[in-house]
Design an enzyme around this catalytic site. Structure first.
Site, PDB file in Angstrom:
ATOM      1  N   ASP A  96       5.564  -9.423   4.679  1.00  8.53           N
ATOM      2  CA  ASP A  96       4.538 -10.406   5.040  1.00  8.53           C
ATOM      3  C   ASP A  96       3.458 -10.589   3.977  1.00  8.53           C
ATOM      4  O   ASP A  96       2.768 -11.594   3.967  1.00  8.53           O
ATOM      5  CB  ASP A  96       3.858  -9.991   6.355  1.00  8.53           C
ATOM      6  CG  ASP A  96       2.950  -8.804   6.137  1.00  8.53           C
ATOM      7  OD1 ASP A  96       3.388  -7.851   5.486  1.00  8.53           O
ATOM      8  OD2 ASP A  96       1.798  -8.855   6.587  1.00  8.53           O
ATOM      9  N   THR A 125       7.348   1.373   3.141  1.00 10.22           N
ATOM     10  CA  THR A 125       5.940   1.157   3.472  1.00 10.22           C
ATOM     11  C   THR A 125       5.010   1.897   2.521  1.00 10.22           C
ATOM     12  O   THR A 125       5.386   2.899   1.918  1.00 10.22           O
ATOM     13  CB  THR A 125       5.659   1.596   4.933  1.00 10.22           C
ATOM     14  OG1 THR A 125       4.272   1.521   5.151  1.00 10.22           O
ATOM     15  CG2 THR A 125       6.130   3.017   5.182  1.00 10.22           C
ATOM     16  N   ASN A 146       2.375  -7.859  -1.568  1.00  7.68           N
ATOM     17  CA  ASN A 146       3.046  -6.693  -2.150  1.00  7.68           C
ATOM     18  C   ASN A 146       4.539  -6.669  -1.850  1.00  7.68           C
ATOM     19  O   ASN A 146       5.261  -5.833  -2.372  1.00  7.68           O
ATOM     20  CB  ASN A 146       2.378  -5.392  -1.667  1.00  7.68           C
ATOM     21  CG  ASN A 146       2.381  -5.284  -0.169  1.00  7.68           C
ATOM     22  OD1 ASN A 146       2.682  -6.246   0.536  1.00  7.68           O
ATOM     23  ND2 ASN A 146       2.056  -4.122   0.338  1.00  7.68           N
ATOM     24  N   ASP A 155       9.224  -4.220   5.519  1.00  5.10           N
ATOM     25  CA  ASP A 155       7.874  -3.708   5.320  1.00  5.10           C
ATOM     26  C   ASP A 155       7.371  -3.260   6.696  1.00  5.10           C
ATOM     27  O   ASP A 155       7.994  -3.589   7.704  1.00  5.10           O
ATOM     28  CB  ASP A 155       7.054  -4.878   4.760  1.00  5.10           C
ATOM     29  CG  ASP A 155       5.591  -4.589   4.717  1.00  5.10           C
ATOM     30  OD1 ASP A 155       5.232  -3.535   4.206  1.00  5.10           O
ATOM     31  OD2 ASP A 155       4.801  -5.434   5.173  1.00  5.10           O
TER      32      ASP A 155
END
Ligand SMILES: [Mg+2]
Length: 505
Positions: A427, A311, A430, A56
């Site tokens: 983190d 992302t 999502n 991510d």
């Protein structure tokens, strides 16, 4: 020959490997005091065989500490010379002069959010925000003298240049990753005007501007800020008529209370209101890279591990971050291939073109990466899965922007189906699906809460610890397991041999 005790021995040592990770003093984040932790004790040796890492961006590679840097208010750019809009005299003068455009812009910055102000005993105001972006915007507005001072039930209180303005919050249209914007409907307590205030991604705001508004400077601003690796948000507003609001409100309330298809109906109700915007401006927020990220990625890439960045952010921002953290070498050594298109045909053609270049360059020692956005990815995964799989195998690096949590999980699944060992690191909430889907899930316990860290097999405090986790713990665990298996095997071979010898004599 193969002893049953090997299972017990292996389980024992594996729990010891997990303890080694917990005890590792070099993997403690001394800034926050968070140690690394292995939740799953059974897969330590898999860490030594990782082939693909899916990461991510926000909060994983970056610090998730947002700082307001620049803005563009009705065509005027602020913060270009100083690199910090809060110190730009031009903007400070406009604020002091009470320029209506600037005041409106700051009002949206201050109240279009779900932030709760907290007053301490000394009178200082601090903010409790769900997202770091909102926190940065509210704080920046406060520094520009638009202070979000109090929230009492539904009444908001803002202080600006000595005067107090009160707003009543009528409705909050929460952020969803499909709509990519959030809005609040507020009523000015003095004038009784009802206004819709919105903020969101450029593609969720600019195409919905009212007919006749020039959005070219805003598009330019978004491009320019993204080139600098900044996160952009567009702010907009629309005045509502009383009857229009009442009518919509009934529909929204009905949608909120239905039991069937509620999310879809709420989204539809939001769409009804969120159009014909008067775009006010663009904000640019900086999110710095964490310490040691470029080195970590470079080392892991040298170890033959492939990196994919997944992302939700804009393409240009993602590319800038990828360049600054050694994901790809800059031109001419590195090359970015774009897969885009709005229709099936366009995506197919661009996919074939990229695949062709990829086949040619795969024999050269060149850094080639492909970039794909959420929409093209959706089509590619649905209709051209085979071609996309080939591309995934050929490419060492990929940047997927504007992807949804479920697409992140789909990409991990795609690589897993090609028999690659995948590691997913993230983190926030999502990333949970992607982390659970991957062979090894790593969660970062950061500012986004502990959701990802709880769902993961390993939790670490910062991205840079990934290097030690894979190259030290993974490798040692793998070698030790291999050694122990062989040792048990030969040991029982010798014991059996002795017994056969004894029987013979
Ligand atoms: Mg994140």
């Amino acid at each position: 020959m193969i002893p049953i005790s090997i299972k017990v021995s292996l389980d024992l040592v594996k729990s010891l490997y997990a303890k080694f990770i917990d005890w590792d003093a070099e993997m403690i984040d001394y800034e926050t005091g968070i140690p690394s932790h292995a939740t799953n004790t059974a897969i330590s040796e898999d860490l030594g065989q990782v082939e693909y890492i899916m990461t991510d961006k926000t909060g994983t590679l970056t610090e998730n500490r947002m700082i307001f840097r620049r803005c563009c208010i009705s065509g005027v750019f602020y913060g270009n010379e100083s690199g910090d809009a809060l110190k730009d005299m031009k903007l400070l003068n406009a604020v002091a002069g009470g320029s209506p455009d600037v005041v409106q812009f700051l009002t949206v910055m201050a109240i279009c959010n779900t932030v709760v102000p907290i007053k301490s005993k000394t009178g200082a105001i601090s903010y409790k925000a769900q997202s770091q972006d909102e926190d940065a915007l509210v704080n920046a507005a406060a520094q520009l003298h638009m202070v979000y001072a109090n929230k009492n039930a539904n009444i908001l209180e803002i202080r600006f240049n000595g005067s107090v303005i009160k707003y009543e919050v009528l409705e909050i249209l929460e952020f969803t990753s499909d709509r990519k914007r959030m809005s609040v409907v507020v009523k000015d307590c003095q004038t009784g005007k009802i206004v819709l205030l919105s903020k969101g991604a450029d593609e969720a705001i600019l195409p919905y501007a009212f007919v006749g508004q020039q959005t070219r400077t805003f598009i330019e601003a978004v491009e320019q800020y993204a080139q600098l690796g900044l996160r952009t948000l567009c702010l907009a507003c629309r005045e509502l008529r009383e009857d229009e609001y009442q009518e919509w409100s009934l529909m929204f309330k009905e949608a909120s209370s239905t039991l069937v298809d509620r999310e879809w109906r709420i989204a539809e109700a939001c769409q009804r209101l969120e159009h014909d915007f008067e775009v006010l401006g663009v904000t640019a927020i900086e999110d710095r890279l964490q310490d040691g990220v470029p080195e970590t990625i470079e080392t892991l890439r040298k170890a033959g591990i492939n990196f994919w960045m997944l992302t939700g952010d804009k393409q240009n921002t993602a590319i800038q971050i990828a360049l600054s953290c050694n994901f790809i070498s800059p031109e001419p050594k590195g090359q970015l291939l774009l897969i885009d298109g709005k229709t099936e045909d366009e995506v197919c053609r661009s996919l074939e073109r990229v695949l062709l270049t990829m086949r040619i360059t795969s024999s050269e020692p060149k850094d080639v990466a492909f970039v794909v956005d959420g929409w093209a990815l959706e089509i590619a995964l649905k209709h051209y899965r085979k071609a996309f799989t080939e591309l995934a195998i050929l490419s060492r690096t990929a940047i997927c922007c504007r992807v949804t949590p479920s697409q992140k999980a789909q990409l991990v699944e795609l690589l897993k189906s090609c028999d690659y060992r995948t590691l997913a690191i993230g983190d926030g909430g999502n990333d949970v699906r992607m982390i659970q889907q991957a062979d090894i899930g790593v969660g970062i316990s950061g500012r986004e809460g502990l959701q990802a860290a709880r769902a993961a097999d390993y939790s670490i405090g910062k991205f840079r610890f990934l290097k030690r986790l894979i190259l030290v713990h993974g490798r040692y665990s793998y070698n030790r397991t291999a050694f122990l298996s062989q040792y048990s095997f030969y040991k029982s071979l010798v014991i059996c041999f002795i017994q056969i010898l004894c029987l013979w004599n």
